[in-house]
Design a protein around this motif. Structure first.
Motif, PDB file in Angstrom:
ATOM      1  N   SER A  61     -88.606  12.356  65.853  1.00 22.96           N
ATOM      2  CA  SER A  61     -88.283  11.178  65.036  1.00 22.96           C
ATOM      3  C   SER A  61     -89.559  10.452  64.621  1.00 22.96           C
ATOM      4  O   SER A  61     -89.643   9.880  63.526  1.00 22.96           O
ATOM      5  CB  SER A  61     -87.361  10.236  65.819  1.00 22.96           C
ATOM      6  OG  SER A  61     -86.134  10.886  66.078  1.00 22.96           O
ATOM      7  N   SER A 105     -84.120   7.191  65.520  1.00 23.53           N
ATOM      8  CA  SER A 105     -83.690   7.883  66.737  1.00 23.53           C
ATOM      9  C   SER A 105     -82.420   8.689  66.486  1.00 23.53           C
ATOM     10  O   SER A 105     -81.402   8.118  66.083  1.00 23.53           O
ATOM     11  CB  SER A 105     -83.440   6.861  67.847  1.00 23.53           C
ATOM     12  OG  SER A 105     -82.951   7.504  69.000  1.00 23.53           O
ATOM     13  N   GLN A 106     -82.485   9.973  66.721  1.00 23.82           N
ATOM     14  CA  GLN A 106     -81.298  10.809  66.586  1.00 23.82           C
ATOM     15  C   GLN A 106     -80.209  10.291  67.510  1.00 23.82           C
ATOM     16  O   GLN A 106     -79.111   9.973  67.077  1.00 23.82           O
ATOM     17  CB  GLN A 106     -81.652  12.270  66.915  1.00 23.82           C
ATOM     18  CG  GLN A 106     -80.562  13.301  66.649  1.00 23.82           C
ATOM     19  CD  GLN A 106     -79.411  13.303  67.630  1.00 23.82           C
ATOM     20  OE1 GLN A 106     -78.242  13.262  67.208  1.00 23.82           O
ATOM     21  NE2 GLN A 106     -79.694  13.298  68.916  1.00 23.82           N
ATOM     22  N   SER A 107     -80.523  10.237  68.795  1.00 24.03           N
ATOM     23  CA  SER A 107     -79.518   9.874  69.805  1.00 24.03           C
ATOM     24  C   SER A 107     -79.157   8.392  69.750  1.00 24.03           C
ATOM     25  O   SER A 107     -78.042   8.005  70.093  1.00 24.03           O
ATOM     26  CB  SER A 107     -80.056  10.193  71.203  1.00 24.03           C
ATOM     27  OG  SER A 107     -81.216   9.408  71.467  1.00 24.03           O
ATOM     28  N   THR A 110     -82.810   6.509  73.069  1.00 21.93           N
ATOM     29  CA  THR A 110     -84.136   6.695  73.669  1.00 21.93           C
ATOM     30  C   THR A 110     -84.651   5.368  74.225  1.00 21.93           C
ATOM     31  O   THR A 110     -84.749   4.368  73.497  1.00 21.93           O
ATOM     32  CB  THR A 110     -85.099   7.287  72.619  1.00 21.93           C
ATOM     33  OG1 THR A 110     -84.550   8.536  72.198  1.00 21.93           O
ATOM     34  CG2 THR A 110     -86.485   7.489  73.174  1.00 21.93           C
TER      35      THR A 110
HETATM   36  C1  F6R Z   1     -87.943  17.257  69.647  1.00 20.60           C
HETATM   37  C2  F6R Z   1     -87.086  16.368  70.406  1.00 20.60           C
HETATM   38  C3  F6R Z   1     -87.655  15.105  70.959  1.00 20.60           C
HETATM   39  C4  F6R Z   1     -86.905  13.923  70.326  1.00 20.60           C
HETATM   40  C5  F6R Z   1     -87.340  12.604  70.963  1.00 20.60           C
HETATM   41  C6  F6R Z   1     -86.692  11.415  70.286  1.00 20.60           C
HETATM   42  O1  F6R Z   1     -87.278  18.401  69.239  1.00 20.60           O
HETATM   43  O2  F6R Z   1     -85.922  16.633  70.541  1.00 20.60           O
HETATM   44  O3  F6R Z   1     -89.018  15.012  70.713  1.00 20.60           O
HETATM   45  O4  F6R Z   1     -87.151  13.939  68.958  1.00 20.60           O
HETATM   46  O5  F6R Z   1     -87.012  12.617  72.326  1.00 20.60           O
HETATM   47  O6  F6R Z   1     -85.312  11.448  70.400  1.00 20.60           O
HETATM   48  P1  F6R Z   1     -84.392  10.515  69.543  1.00 20.60           P
HETATM   49  O7  F6R Z   1     -84.580  10.876  68.131  1.00 20.60           O
HETATM   50  O8  F6R Z   1     -82.996  10.786  70.036  1.00 20.60           O
HETATM   51  O9  F6R Z   1     -84.830   9.100  69.815  1.00 20.60           O
END
Ligand code: F6R
Length: 366
Positions: A61, A105-107, A110
């Protein structure tokens, strides 16, 4: 559940054409020249008048944030800083009411990104979230936001989240640029039209799969790998290297291509594969001369080029073609073969692609 694919990661890589169109569908009305994003529309003055945009994120991200930095500055002419959420939160950052802080953030869970956004709010900034998981903690903590609508991402290695984050942030930059008058009407229209062509172009980029398998087979035992790119494709080099590290456990480094001569070039010998993103536009000639430097040191060159390229083909060991598009959208295409490369190498090495060792899908502890 994997839709006929061997792994979630491969399924998610192949979902990108539809994930990207799901991200802009309903928001982008190309024929009317309109972009609708409620989270931006409702707060237009505040965001467009920001003295500065600070992007906080981690991992992949954070790489999307780096791409966004180039896009926002180029199109909306707002100064952007991109920070690792973990560094930002612990260094008493200078943040005021005039700043907009964007958490990517995908999830949406974080821990460091969440803490960074809380800190930004305490300091009076306007907090905007770009999350994939609907109703996630970060999406609830921010004042406004835009979801990526990528659908569930199960593979630990982030793929479609990355390209849809770039899509959302591009729409946002275009919208701000239009409001501020920092992008011309014709340029704005051209961007929308090109964005609509991206899903088909991603499909074409996915067709490099057979070639990528050949490259993966050839270099699967390499202990190290370098990734180089410039401009919009510098963050793509970082992301390509991260993907390889995460799932194949091969040491890889991404660099802005011109930094090579400031150190990394010392690593190059006949054992070293170097993945170079060398699409037309984007400092093409300069990247070609970087490729010449690698070749004269006998490094192995795997180049990602624009369809029809001749110059790099003469120098590189392998060339992977992606369709042409405007420079700011090239990351959506150049990322695809790099995702496939890390995937195939990991599979050939017998690694657990969807659940690599030591990694978790969402990092809810710091
Ligand atoms: C890379 C990966 C991690 C996430 C990071 C942020 O493939 O999965 O580097 O990108 O932990 O996660 P989010 O986007 O959920 O905050």
């Amino acid at each position: 559940e994997k839709g006929g694919y061997d792994h979630f990661m491969l399924k998610e890589i192949h979902e990108q054409p539809s994930a990207i169109s799901d991200t802009y569908r309903g928001r982008m009305l190309a024929d009317k020249g309109i972009i609708r994003m409620a989270g931006v529309d409702d707060n237009m003055e505040r965001i467009a008048n920001a003295k500065r945009i600070v992007i906080v994120a981690c991992g992949t991200s954070w790489h999307a944030g780096l791409v966004a930095e180039y896009i926002f500055e180029d199109i909306a002419r707002i100064p952007v800083e991109v920070e690792y959420a973990s560094e930002f939160r612990y260094r008493n950052p200078i943040i005021t009411e005039n700043d907009v802080v964007i958490a990517i953030s995908q999830s949406g869970e974080t821990a460091d990104t969440m803490a960074a956004i809380k800190l930004a709010k305490e300091k009076g900034a306007f907090a905007f979230g770009v999350c994939n998981v609907v109703g996630s903690s970060i999406s609830r903590e921010t004042h406004a936001g835009a979801y990526t609508h990528a659908g569930p991402e199960i593979g630990v290695a982030s793929t479609k989240a990355f390209t849809t984050q770039i899509t959302v942030l591009t729409l946002m930059a275009l919208k701000l640029g239009k409001f501020k008058g920092t992008i011309s009407h014709s340029d704005f229209q051209f961007h929308l039209q090109e964005m609509e062509r991206i899903p088909d172009k991603v499909k074409k980029a996915l067709k490099t799969d057979t070639l990528i398998q050949e490259i993966a087979y050839k270099y699967r035992y390499a202990p190290n790998c370098l990734y180089l790119g410039r401009g919009y494709n510098f963050p793509v080099a970082l992301e390509g290297a991260l993907k390889l590290k995460e799932i194949s456990y091969i040491h890889a480094e991404g660099y802005p291509a011109a930094e090579m001569k400031h150190g990394p070039i010392a690593l190059i010998d006949e054992q070293m594969p170097v993945v170079v993103i060398a699409t037309k536009k984007g400092h093409y000639e300069k990247v070609v001369s970087n490729i010449q430097e690698i070749k004269s040191r006998k490094g192995k060159i795997i180049a990602v080029v624009t369809e029809g390229d001749q110059e790099v083909r003469e120098l590189a060991d392998y060339v992977i073609e992606v369709p042409e598009t405007i420079e700011s959208l090239t990351p959506l295409l150049t990322t695809i073969p790099l995702q496939l490369l890390s995937y195939h190498i990991a599979v050939m090495l017998g690694k657990n692609v969807d659940q690599p060792r030591n990694l978790a899908k969402s990092v809810t502890v710091e």
